[in-house]
Design an enzyme around this catalytic site. Structure first.
Site, mmCIF file in Angstrom:
data_model
loop_
_atom_site.group_PDB
_atom_site.id
_atom_site.type_symbol
_atom_site.label_atom_id
_atom_site.label_comp_id
_atom_site.label_asym_id
_atom_site.label_seq_id
_atom_site.Cartn_x
_atom_site.Cartn_y
_atom_site.Cartn_z
ATOM 1 N N GLU A 145 -11.410 5.343 7.269
ATOM 2 C CA GLU A 145 -10.526 6.464 7.652
ATOM 3 C C GLU A 145 -11.332 7.521 8.405
ATOM 4 O O GLU A 145 -10.768 8.335 9.123
ATOM 5 C CB GLU A 145 -9.886 7.096 6.416
ATOM 6 C CG GLU A 145 -8.862 6.198 5.747
ATOM 7 C CD GLU A 145 -8.354 6.802 4.461
ATOM 8 O OE1 GLU A 145 -7.272 7.414 4.490
ATOM 9 O OE2 GLU A 145 -9.040 6.672 3.422
ATOM 10 N N HIS A 188 -0.457 17.427 -7.333
ATOM 11 C CA HIS A 188 -1.020 17.113 -8.652
ATOM 12 C C HIS A 188 -0.864 18.266 -9.638
ATOM 13 O O HIS A 188 -0.934 18.065 -10.838
ATOM 14 C CB HIS A 188 -2.479 16.662 -8.513
ATOM 15 C CG HIS A 188 -2.593 15.327 -7.836
ATOM 16 N ND1 HIS A 188 -3.660 14.956 -7.069
ATOM 17 C CD2 HIS A 188 -1.736 14.274 -7.793
ATOM 18 C CE1 HIS A 188 -3.461 13.737 -6.586
ATOM 19 N NE2 HIS A 188 -2.299 13.301 -7.015
ATOM 20 N N THR A 247 -1.468 4.184 -8.231
ATOM 21 C CA THR A 247 -1.560 5.574 -8.655
ATOM 22 C C THR A 247 -2.871 5.807 -9.397
ATOM 23 O O THR A 247 -3.435 4.883 -9.985
ATOM 24 C CB THR A 247 -0.349 5.999 -9.508
ATOM 25 O OG1 THR A 247 -0.353 7.422 -9.647
ATOM 26 C CG2 THR A 247 -0.319 5.348 -10.887
ATOM 27 N N THR A 248 -3.314 7.062 -9.365
ATOM 28 C CA THR A 248 -4.580 7.435 -10.011
ATOM 29 C C THR A 248 -4.287 7.941 -11.426
ATOM 30 O O THR A 248 -3.671 9.010 -11.567
ATOM 31 C CB THR A 248 -5.259 8.582 -9.205
ATOM 32 O OG1 THR A 248 -5.058 8.368 -7.804
ATOM 33 C CG2 THR A 248 -6.734 8.673 -9.518
ATOM 34 N N PRO A 249 -4.683 7.232 -12.461
ATOM 35 C CA PRO A 249 -4.453 7.741 -13.821
ATOM 36 C C PRO A 249 -5.216 9.054 -14.007
ATOM 37 O O PRO A 249 -6.363 9.179 -13.568
ATOM 38 C CB PRO A 249 -5.035 6.639 -14.721
ATOM 39 C CG PRO A 249 -5.114 5.429 -13.858
ATOM 40 C CD PRO A 249 -5.342 5.924 -12.465
ATOM 41 N N HIS A 286 -9.743 1.664 0.463
ATOM 42 C CA HIS A 286 -9.472 2.438 1.677
ATOM 43 C C HIS A 286 -10.750 2.412 2.494
ATOM 44 O O HIS A 286 -11.806 2.806 1.996
ATOM 45 C CB HIS A 286 -9.127 3.884 1.325
ATOM 46 C CG HIS A 286 -7.711 4.061 0.885
ATOM 47 N ND1 HIS A 286 -7.202 3.455 -0.226
ATOM 48 C CD2 HIS A 286 -6.689 4.769 1.430
ATOM 49 C CE1 HIS A 286 -5.929 3.784 -0.351
ATOM 50 N NE2 HIS A 286 -5.591 4.581 0.638
ATOM 51 N N HIS A 296 0.845 -1.206 0.000
ATOM 52 C CA HIS A 296 0.000 0.000 0.000
ATOM 53 C C HIS A 296 0.872 1.244 0.000
ATOM 54 O O HIS A 296 1.275 1.747 1.044
ATOM 55 C CB HIS A 296 -0.911 -0.034 1.245
ATOM 56 C CG HIS A 296 -1.892 1.113 1.320
ATOM 57 N ND1 HIS A 296 -3.156 0.969 1.839
ATOM 58 C CD2 HIS A 296 -1.805 2.414 0.954
ATOM 59 C CE1 HIS A 296 -3.789 2.124 1.792
ATOM 60 N NE2 HIS A 296 -2.981 3.026 1.264
ATOM 61 N N ASP A 350 1.886 3.702 3.044
ATOM 62 C CA ASP A 350 0.861 4.626 2.535
ATOM 63 C C ASP A 350 1.492 5.675 1.625
ATOM 64 O O ASP A 350 1.257 5.671 0.427
ATOM 65 C CB ASP A 350 0.080 5.280 3.682
ATOM 66 C CG ASP A 350 -1.319 5.702 3.267
ATOM 67 O OD1 ASP A 350 -1.737 5.322 2.161
ATOM 68 O OD2 ASP A 350 -1.991 6.401 4.048
ATOM 69 N N GLY A 383 -8.658 8.384 -2.006
ATOM 70 C CA GLY A 383 -9.046 9.790 -2.101
ATOM 71 C C GLY A 383 -9.653 10.260 -0.790
ATOM 72 O O GLY A 383 -9.807 9.479 0.157
HETATM 73 P P1 IMP Z 1 -1.554 9.291 -6.826
HETATM 74 O O1 IMP Z 1 -2.724 8.356 -6.969
HETATM 75 O O2 IMP Z 1 -0.286 8.726 -7.368
HETATM 76 O O3 IMP Z 1 -1.859 10.650 -7.369
HETATM 77 O O4 IMP Z 1 -1.267 9.440 -5.260
HETATM 78 C C1 IMP Z 1 -1.889 10.410 -4.444
HETATM 79 C C2 IMP Z 1 -3.356 10.098 -4.241
HETATM 80 O O5 IMP Z 1 -3.495 8.896 -3.461
HETATM 81 C C3 IMP Z 1 -4.109 11.139 -3.437
HETATM 82 O O6 IMP Z 1 -4.581 12.173 -4.242
HETATM 83 C C4 IMP Z 1 -5.260 10.343 -2.856
HETATM 84 O O7 IMP Z 1 -6.288 10.190 -3.774
HETATM 85 C C5 IMP Z 1 -4.631 8.985 -2.628
HETATM 86 N N1 IMP Z 1 -4.190 8.840 -1.224
HETATM 87 C C6 IMP Z 1 -2.942 8.914 -0.736
HETATM 88 N N2 IMP Z 1 -2.935 8.727 0.604
HETATM 89 C C7 IMP Z 1 -4.212 8.521 0.954
HETATM 90 C C8 IMP Z 1 -4.853 8.256 2.203
HETATM 91 O O8 IMP Z 1 -4.241 8.183 3.287
HETATM 92 N N3 IMP Z 1 -6.200 8.102 2.149
HETATM 93 C C9 IMP Z 1 -6.917 8.163 0.999
HETATM 94 N N4 IMP Z 1 -6.345 8.405 -0.178
HETATM 95 C C10 IMP Z 1 -5.016 8.601 -0.199
HETATM 96 ZN ZN ZN Z 2 -3.588 5.006 1.136
#
Ligand code: IMP
Ligand code: ZN
Length: 368
Positions: A233, A81, A113-115, A230, A29, A308, A203
């Site tokens: 939280e 971002h 990662t989020t595309p 997730h 994770h 994380d 997110g």
């Molecule tokens: P990315 O997907 O590579 O852009 O990584 C950052 C994204 O991961 C953030 O914009 C969140 O959507 C998600 N993210 C990172 N850490 C957490 C968390 O602790 N809780 C929920 N979402 C997270």
């Molecule tokens: Zn996470």
């Protein structure tokens, strides 16, 4: 204390840190953009300059205060971002994140990662992911296995080089529309033969509706992609119950579950990705002594220690093991077992699991 403290006490803290670093580890994770090096982030801020969206001084201040509440994390992600919206930067951060995990003796990394679409930069979700793949190919310090073959060092055939298995999870952001979430699942499916093994839902936990993303998650399951969510939280019983009903392959965090949800999690035996530093820094859990790791460990519930966001929370995977050893009094054997058992929960196929198991067997003699 839940285990043999004495064994941990045999180490000085420095020796324990070093032992945790040498331990082969599996990371399940970690978010790409949350794991950017501070030095890279500051360089990106400097290169970006002040432009109305980003004011360098403010960002530098945010970086200093990073990760100290859930709200601050998501404020900072919005900034990340803006800084990482071109292909070269995505490639660079991917290369650096993999190299950092490899240097920490991580032997399997499931990077999520989020595309992202960004018309202004000519970026589509697909081209974003291509930049991630390019970053993996650019890794220097170790061999990368992405889909069953050497990725960045095929010609060298140098068996002495260390190797890291990398698999990818595509994240659906909770604020996405159903159609966008479905696009991500379809992209994951197209990329199944280049190392994509599953879907993550992440997110800001205070936004978005479970019903909006459910069709995409169901599609992922129909298509044979593994799913991790997730969960818990924030307190949201309706959503937590819906997530447990979905019965995903893994769950992240599970911090704020009510007693009956907790019992259900245990009876469903869903493996949990535990992120100690993240949960404490975001104040989701008030103190490490109160962390649910202890209860899950005592009940022998399947779980794995994870980071994380190594950048956001200034941590490493070996630091998470170190923290667990100190906080919960785990001895060498317990720590080794904890690391080794994570192999059971990886989304990669059996051949990778066998390879990882062999790596742990080789390390056992030296580590215990
Ligand atoms: P990315 O997907 O590579 O852009 O990584 C950052 C994204 O991961 C953030 O914009 C969140 O959507 C998600 N993210 C990172 N850490 C957490 C968390 O602790 N809780 C929920 N979402 C997270
Ligand atoms: Zn996470």
């Amino acid at each position: 204390m839940i285990a043999r403290v004495t064994e941990t006490m045999e180490f000085s803290n420095t020796e324990l840190r070093e032992w945790c670093r040498e331990l082969p580890k599996v990371e399940l994770h970690t978010h790409l953009n949350g794991s950017i090096r501070d030095s890279t982030l500051l360089e990106l801020v400097k290169n970006h300059g002040d432009n109305g969206i980003i004011v360098s001084k403010d960002v530098e201040h945010m970086i200093l205060e990073k990760g100290t509440s859930l709200r601050k994390c998501f404020d900072l992600f919005a900034v990340y971002h803006v800084l990482t919206t071109d292909h070269e930067t995505v490639k660079r951060i991917t290369k650096e994140v993999v190299e950092d995990f490899a240097a920490d003796n991580c032997i399997y990394l499931e990077l999520r990662t989020t595309p992202k679409n960004n018309e202004a930069k000519g970026m589509t979700k697909r081209s974003y992911m291509q930049a991630v793949i390019d970053g993996l190919k650019a890794v220097d310090i170790v061999d990368v296995d992405l889909w069953g073959c050497g990725l960045n060092n095929e010609e060298s055939g140098d068996t002495r080089r260390k190797k890291i298995f990398v698999r990818l999870l595509l994240s659906i952001n909770r604020s996405e529309a159903t159609s966008s979430a479905i696009d991500t699942v379809n992209l994951a499916m197209e990329m199944k033969d280049v190392g994509v093994v599953g879907i993550d839902l992440s997110g800001d936990p205070t936004v978005g509706q479970w019903e909006t993303v459910l069709p995409a998650l169901k599609l992922a399951r129909e298509l044979g992609l593994s799913v991790t969510l997730h969960c818990g939280e924030v307190r949201n019983s309706k959503e937590i119950q819906a997530m447990l009903d979905f019965n995903p392959e893994r769950l992240g965090h599970v911090c704020l579950l009510a007693d009956e949800e907790w019992d259900r999690l245990k009876s469903l035996v869903i493996p949990v990705e535990i992120c100690l530093t993240s949960n404490i820094m975001t104040q989701t859990i008030p103190s490490i002594e109160l962390h649910h790791f202890a209860d899950l460990y005592k009940s022998e519930h399947p779980m794995s220690l994870c980071t994380d966001d190594t950048g956001l929370f200034s941590t490493t995977l070996s630091n998470e093991y170190y923290k667990a050893a100190l906080s919960f009094g785990l001895g060498k054997e317990e720590m080794f077992k904890l690391a080794q058992e994570a192999v059971n929960f990886v989304f990669a196929d059996e051949s990778v699991k066998q390879h990882l198991t062999q790596k742990f067997e080789e390390a056992k003699g030296q580590m215990l």
